[in-house]
Scaffold this active site. Sequence first.
Site, PDB file in Angstrom:
ATOM      1  CE  LYS A  54      -3.628  -2.654   2.067  1.00 45.11           C
ATOM      2  NZ  LYS A  54      -4.761  -2.910   3.236  1.00 45.11           N
ATOM      3  CD  GLN A  98      -3.407  -4.431   6.746  1.00 44.28           C
ATOM      4  OE1 GLN A  98      -3.577  -3.106   5.847  1.00 44.28           O
ATOM      5  NE2 GLN A  98      -3.997  -5.675   5.736  1.00 44.28           N
ATOM      6  CG  ASP A 121      -9.260   0.161   5.445  1.00 44.70           C
ATOM      7  OD1 ASP A 121      -9.360  -0.170   4.122  1.00 44.70           O
ATOM      8  OD2 ASP A 121      -8.363  -0.008   6.180  1.00 44.70           O
TER       9      ASP A 121
HETATM   10  N1  GUN Z   1      -7.081  -6.823   6.181  1.00 48.29           N
HETATM   11  C1  GUN Z   1      -7.281  -7.395   5.124  1.00 48.29           C
HETATM   12  N2  GUN Z   1      -7.860  -6.614   4.269  1.00 48.29           N
HETATM   13  C2  GUN Z   1      -7.881  -5.254   4.857  1.00 48.29           C
HETATM   14  C3  GUN Z   1      -8.171  -4.044   4.343  1.00 48.29           C
HETATM   15  O1  GUN Z   1      -8.604  -3.979   3.286  1.00 48.29           O
HETATM   16  N3  GUN Z   1      -8.032  -2.923   5.125  1.00 48.29           N
HETATM   17  C4  GUN Z   1      -7.483  -3.223   6.279  1.00 48.29           C
HETATM   18  N4  GUN Z   1      -7.374  -2.069   7.052  1.00 48.29           N
HETATM   19  N5  GUN Z   1      -7.178  -4.434   6.809  1.00 48.29           N
HETATM   20  C5  GUN Z   1      -7.159  -5.466   6.100  1.00 48.29           C
END
Ligand code: GUN
Length: 291
Positions: A54, A98, A121
């Site tokens: 990311k 995350q 998110d």
């Molecule tokens: N863990 C797995 N997919 C995601 C996501 O799209 N965002 C976040 N913050 N954590 C994740």
Amino acid sequence: MAAQILDGKKVAEQIRSEVKAGVAERVKTGKSVPGLATVLVGDNPASHVYVASKQKACQEVGINSFGYELPATASQVEVEDLVKQLNADPNVNGILVQLPLPNGLDEENVLKSISIEKDVDGFHPINIGRLAQKGRDPLFVPCTPAGCIHLLKMTLPKLEGLNAVVLGRSNIVGMPVALLLVRENATVTICHSRSKNLPDIVRQADILVAAVGRPEMVKGDWIKPGAVVIDVGINRIDDVSRPKGYRLVGDVAFDEAKENASWITPVPGGVGPLTIAMLLQNTLRAAALLD
Ligand code: GUN
């Protein structure tokens, strides 16, 4: 006839180049450079890989990336204090915590502490609540579900009235994708580990979204002829013929399913790349909210 392959990598590249152009346009007109803060708590190896991708993607499109790491022993207050500091930081437009968080931390309260204007998110209870309600619109939609809908809209003229089956009811993928499909006026069935007669339910699906994390669980003869299949699963299975000793497969037995589907996403290279592309898009939108 064998299905056409939905090349998520190519679609994501297009979105990323649009975001890059959007960022450049902002900067050219004297507006701020968008910024995304990532918060990684603990040492889950997969989370480290995801967060690094990311951050790299941000840099590639000109979005500032601010990485924060806390140990697995961090307290609830420490995590929430960091989020509050980022809420107040004018250089940060989006905050991504995350998931999963280490055991002992209250995920809901952490997500609730993120300012909804920075919730790129889309996991804040207010944004999810709005997603679930008629006549309300969330500020942001979760990234992987948004990627699924983007791919579906590329293959189908409209989703209205189609039978959509979602396998899995997770907060990150299954439930929000089901809510998005309802908003598109699809007829949605959500299946999970307790569902009975799964093959028969899946056989009714014009649209199948599989997000259960069980390697190749969906067999080819479960797929209705002509269905569009979106496979969100990314599972490792042993394969001694591969240099790493494993290969990645989805929740759908791809080789079988592609004989019945009209369109199908591969794993890897299907939905995965869309997740990051949508995150970049959301971060650019978050910056625009302040213009
Ligand atoms: N863990 C797995 N997919 C995601 C996501 O799209 N965002 C976040 N913050 N954590 C994740």
